[in-house]
Scaffold this motif. Structure first.
Motif, short mmCIF file in Angstrom:
data_model
loop_
_atom_site.label_atom_id
_atom_site.label_comp_id
_atom_site.label_asym_id
_atom_site.label_seq_id
_atom_site.Cartn_x
_atom_site.Cartn_y
_atom_site.Cartn_z
N TYR A 142 0.83 -1.20 0.00
CA TYR A 142 0.00 0.00 0.00
C TYR A 142 0.87 1.26 0.00
CZ TYR A 142 -3.95 -3.06 1.18
OH TYR A 142 -4.92 -4.04 1.16
N LEU A 186 -9.93 0.50 -2.69
CA LEU A 186 -10.10 0.51 -1.24
C LEU A 186 -10.46 1.92 -0.78
CD1 LEU A 186 -6.96 -1.59 -0.22
CD2 LEU A 186 -9.34 -2.38 -0.26
N ALA A 187 -11.05 2.01 0.39
CA ALA A 187 -11.40 3.32 0.95
C ALA A 187 -10.14 4.06 1.37
CB ALA A 187 -12.33 3.14 2.15
N VAL A 188 -10.20 5.38 1.28
CA VAL A 188 -9.07 6.21 1.69
C VAL A 188 -8.71 5.94 3.14
CG1 VAL A 188 -8.36 8.60 2.14
CG2 VAL A 188 -9.54 8.03 0.00
N SER A 238 -6.15 4.83 -3.61
CA SER A 238 -7.40 4.14 -3.24
C SER A 238 -8.20 3.79 -4.49
CB SER A 238 -8.23 5.03 -2.31
OG SER A 238 -8.74 6.16 -3.00
N GLU A 239 -8.17 4.66 -5.50
CA GLU A 239 -8.87 4.37 -6.76
C GLU A 239 -8.23 3.18 -7.47
OE1 GLU A 239 -8.59 8.05 -8.83
OE2 GLU A 239 -10.09 9.08 -7.59
N ILE A 253 -2.85 9.36 -1.50
CA ILE A 253 -3.72 8.29 -1.00
C ILE A 253 -5.00 8.18 -1.84
CG2 ILE A 253 -5.14 7.58 0.97
CD1 ILE A 253 -3.01 8.66 2.81
N THR A 254 -5.54 9.31 -2.28
CA THR A 254 -6.80 9.27 -3.04
C THR A 254 -6.63 8.48 -4.33
OG1 THR A 254 -7.49 11.40 -2.13
CG2 THR A 254 -8.59 10.65 -4.15
N THR A 256 -9.05 3.23 4.83
CA THR A 256 -8.39 1.92 4.97
C THR A 256 -6.90 2.04 4.66
OG1 THR A 256 -10.41 0.75 4.36
CG2 THR A 256 -8.34 -0.46 4.13
N ILE A 257 -6.57 2.74 3.57
CA ILE A 257 -5.16 2.88 3.20
C ILE A 257 -4.42 3.72 4.23
CG2 ILE A 257 -3.59 3.81 1.45
CD1 ILE A 257 -5.63 3.08 -0.65
N SER A 258 -5.05 4.79 4.71
CA SER A 258 -4.41 5.62 5.74
C SER A 258 -4.10 4.79 6.99
CB SER A 258 -5.33 6.79 6.11
OG SER A 258 -5.52 7.64 5.02
#
Length: 302
Positions: free
Chosen positions: A13, A32-34, A27-28, A23-24, A36-38
């Motif tokens: 990630y 995955l949701a922003v 995520s695309e 991150i945006t 979640t990655i954060s």
């Protein structure tokens, strides 16, 4: 903080965020949701005990630790891609060989060396890239390439763990279209003074040797074109727009492909060919075949 071990999914990630620039966008790409990655990035930083990004306005940028981590992540995931390709090749009964070819290297020379891979018991699927010497070395160090074919060795003192193998050495020759040969062949090389020439650019190692030879012979050619790309230089030569230097060891191939006629040999201007490899525990059969081919040919004094 004690290192609790690295989760490679978290590292992946991080790698995607660094490559996508945020991150945006990551995520695309990952679906995955922003949030979640954060959260996964935070867990990675916690596990290694260092922050990897700095906040600049609304943007996340890699800090010094992040840059270092990215360099290692590049190698890890590029090797992972190569592993998947190798496993795929195992199913197809072919071995993949990825070769970088310096833009200054004569393509006929590259073909002669790569031809050695066509006689192996297991078929080889060649993937060839052309680029500048420095970019190819960087890709080799990151294991994006199995081998680099070029006209110069790696300079001593480099921090890259790569190795230079001299494969071929040959004198050169001046060639040109039949019309130009008829005009300039007599009284070689004195008759070359003022002759139209197509030459490599000055960042090519061969150019320095050519200029030195001209000076030693007291010649002042009319340089009508300078080229970084050897293939383009040869194309202009084939159209009769100027004389050019070619590898003496490939005289018959040069005549057949470019219709170029020998004007005179220049043994003082010597051309070398090197294979640059990285350190691998598993030997690639294609790389071994190319290295062996160069050793068998040896040097050509012509």
């Amino acid at each position: 903080m004690k290192n609790t071990g690295m989760n490679f999914r978290h590292l992946y990630y991080f790698w995607v965020v660094a490559k996508e620039g945020g991150i945006t966008r990551a995520s695309e790409r990952l679906g995955l949701a922003v949030q979640t990655i954060s959260a996964q990035l935070a867990l990675l930083e916690q596990s290694i005990g260092k922050s990897l990004f700095s906040q600049q306005g609304r943007r996340l940028v890699l800090n010094e630790s992040g840059e270092l981590a990215l360099a290692y992540a590049d190698q890890i995931f590029m090797l992972g891609e190569q592993m998947q390709e190798a496993l795929g090749d195992a199913d197809s009964d072919k071995t993949r060989l990825t070769v970088g070819i310096s833009d200054s290297l004569p393509k006929l020379t590259a073909f002669r060396l790569l031809e050695a891979t066509t006689t192996l018991a297991r078929p080889v699927r060649l993937v060839c890239f052309e680029n500048k010497f420095e970019q190819l070395l960087g890709d080799l160090a990151l294991h994006k390439l199995d081998l680099v074919l070029t006209d110069r060795p790696v300079r001593s003192g480099t921090t890259l763990r790569v190795f230079s193998h001299q494969l071929l050495e040959s004198g050169t020759m001046v060639v040109g279209s039949p019309a130009l040969a008829a005009r300039y062949k007599a009284h070689f090389p004195a008759n070359l003074n003022g002759a139209p020439f197509l030459l490599p650019t000055r960042n090519n190692d061969l150019r320095g040797k050519i200029d030195e030879w001209f000076e030693q012979q007291g010649l002042r050619p009319d340089v009508v074109g300078e080229f970084e790309d050897n293939a383009l230089l040869n194309t202009f030569g084939r159209r009769g727009l100027g004389l050019f230097f070619a590898t003496a060891a490939l005289a018959s191939e040069v005549k057949a492909q470019f219709g170029a006629v020998l004007i005179g040999h220049v043994p003082q201007v010597r051309e070398q060919v090197y294979a640059i490899s990285n350190e691998r525990k598993i030997k690639h059969p294609g790389v071994e075949a190319i290295l062996a081919s160069g050793q068998q040919d040896g040097s050509n004094p012509a």
